[in-house]
Design an enzyme around this catalytic site. Structure first.
Site, PDB file in Angstrom:
ATOM      1  N   CYS A  92      -1.806  -0.908   9.876  1.00 30.46           N
ATOM      2  CA  CYS A  92      -1.803  -0.132   8.635  1.00 30.46           C
ATOM      3  C   CYS A  92      -3.217   0.056   8.099  1.00 30.46           C
ATOM      4  O   CYS A  92      -3.595   1.158   7.680  1.00 30.46           O
ATOM      5  CB  CYS A  92      -0.926  -0.816   7.592  1.00 30.46           C
ATOM      6  N   CYS A 137       5.709  -5.218   4.117  1.00 32.83           N
ATOM      7  CA  CYS A 137       6.030  -4.327   2.994  1.00 32.83           C
ATOM      8  C   CYS A 137       7.220  -3.429   3.264  1.00 32.83           C
ATOM      9  O   CYS A 137       8.009  -3.140   2.365  1.00 32.83           O
ATOM     10  CB  CYS A 137       4.810  -3.498   2.605  1.00 32.83           C
TER      11      CYS A 137
END
EC number: 2.8.1.13
Length: 362
Positions: A104, A200
């Site tokens: 990410c 997440c």
């Protein structure tokens, strides 16, 4: 006289205390601050992700309103799915244990997000990471944060010079308690908000469920075997296991058993004694270095094989195709393919790469 324009910075807002204080600190320093929140996964009610997205967006906007800065929402779902979620699933299917935060940071936060910020006319982006970015001898370098317990440099080894010159991380000069104290002092309601620890996009922390529901390939059960290939029992799919794992195997052998290898080609999980998970040599691929472009000779340094691990003394040797050989002075527990090995010299982040293979000198 031409009035000097303020430098514009877009802060990645997560709705948490670190990014919120980051925005406050930069505004206090005179920057023209915009808060931006990334939507990176669509969200489903049954796993809590839809509620999480709603909470992030609501909290981030409330903070921006409180700080009197603009709030922007950006949709990066397609990019995230392609660059993070899909490789994450593929790694598990192929017997590796990935770190999605590394993907990410490389492809989303400091690439796609940075590009969106530049489109808005920003000079910089900023995040709530605990790390110190310093200009030195014509290079932009990353050093460990003041708060060694919160230091997040391990996740940043993939950053390139063209990205680093546009990045600010003011939390690196503070410890966590100081950040919370600043938030409390200025009246932020979230000053005691708990830090997020799960992946997440998987709020229930069940990566096996996530892969089964989102992967096009059916996850098959297979065999637990010993080192000689003798079948010991059945496993529930290799995605559920990682090197060094002992708990949750669902098999009783009369003695402690650990995952010592995963063989995706045969859909096998190899079990053995704990001593078998200690090794001292690994090969890392996709290596990136920050203070220099290329490693040209062997070097002794400190290496970490996972985010929570203690750094250990090792020698790294350059190989072909952007790979390095890492030899530790002492054997390390559960060196795991798919995780990152990250290099330091004292507090300077040197770089890192993805663990491709593991071996032992004896």
């Amino acid at each position: 006289m031409v009035k000097k324009m303020k430098k514009k910075v877009v802060v990645g807002m997560s709705g948490g205390v670190d990014s919120s204080v980051t925005a406050y600190l930069l505004k206090e320093q005179g920057y023209d601050v915009i808060g931006m929140t990334m939507k990176v996964f669509p969200g489903n009610y049954h796993d809590g992700s839809k509620e999480k997205i709603e909470d992030i967006m609501k909290s981030a906007k409330e903070v921006c309103d409180f700080l009197e800065i603009p709030f922007v929402e950006v949709d990066l779902i397609e990019e995230f799915n392609k660059k993070v979620a899909t490789p994450f699933m593929q790694d598990y299917i192929e017997g590796r244990t990935p770190n999605p935060c590394v993907y990410c940071n490389k492809h989303i936060k400091f690439d796609a997000f940075l590009n969106k910020a530049i489109e808005l006319g920003a000079d910089y982006i900023a995040t709530g990471h605990y790390a110190n970015i310093i200009e030195k001898d014509g290079r932009t370098l990353i050093y460990r944060a003041e708060d060694e317990n919160k230091d997040q440099t391990y996740m940043l080894y993939n950053l390139k010079q063209h990205q680093l010159k546009h990045i600010l991380m003011p939390c690196g000069d503070y410890n966590k308690e100081q950040i919370r104290e600043i938030a409390k002092k200025i009246g932020l309601k979230i000053h005691n908000k708990k830090d997020s620890e799960e992946i997440c996009f998987i709020p229930d922390d069940d990566h096996g469920r996530y892969i089964r529901e989102n992967c096009k390939k059916k996850i098959q059960e297979g065999n637990f075997v010993d080192e000689k290939g003798k079948v010991l029992g059945r496993h529930k799919g290799i995605i559920n296991y990682t090197i060094g794992q002992r708990k949750g195997l669902g098999i009783a052998l009369g003695k402690p058993a650990y995952v010592i290898d995963i063989i995706p080609e045969k859909n096998q999980v190899v079990l053995g004694e704990e001593e078998k998970i200690f090794n001292n040599i690994l090969i890392a691929k996709d290596v990136n270095f920050i203070p220099f472009d290329e490693l040209k000779e062997k070097i002794k340094l400190e290496a970490k094989i996972r985010y929570s691990a203690k750094g250990e003394i090792a020698e790294i040797e350059p190989l072909e195709n952007n790979r390095v050989k890492v030899t530790f002075d002492k054997k390390q527990r559960a060196i795991t393919k798919g995780q990152s090995v990250v290099f330091y010299i004292e507090n300077l982040l040197l770089g890192g790469g993805i663990i491709e293979s593991v071996e032992s000198s004896t």
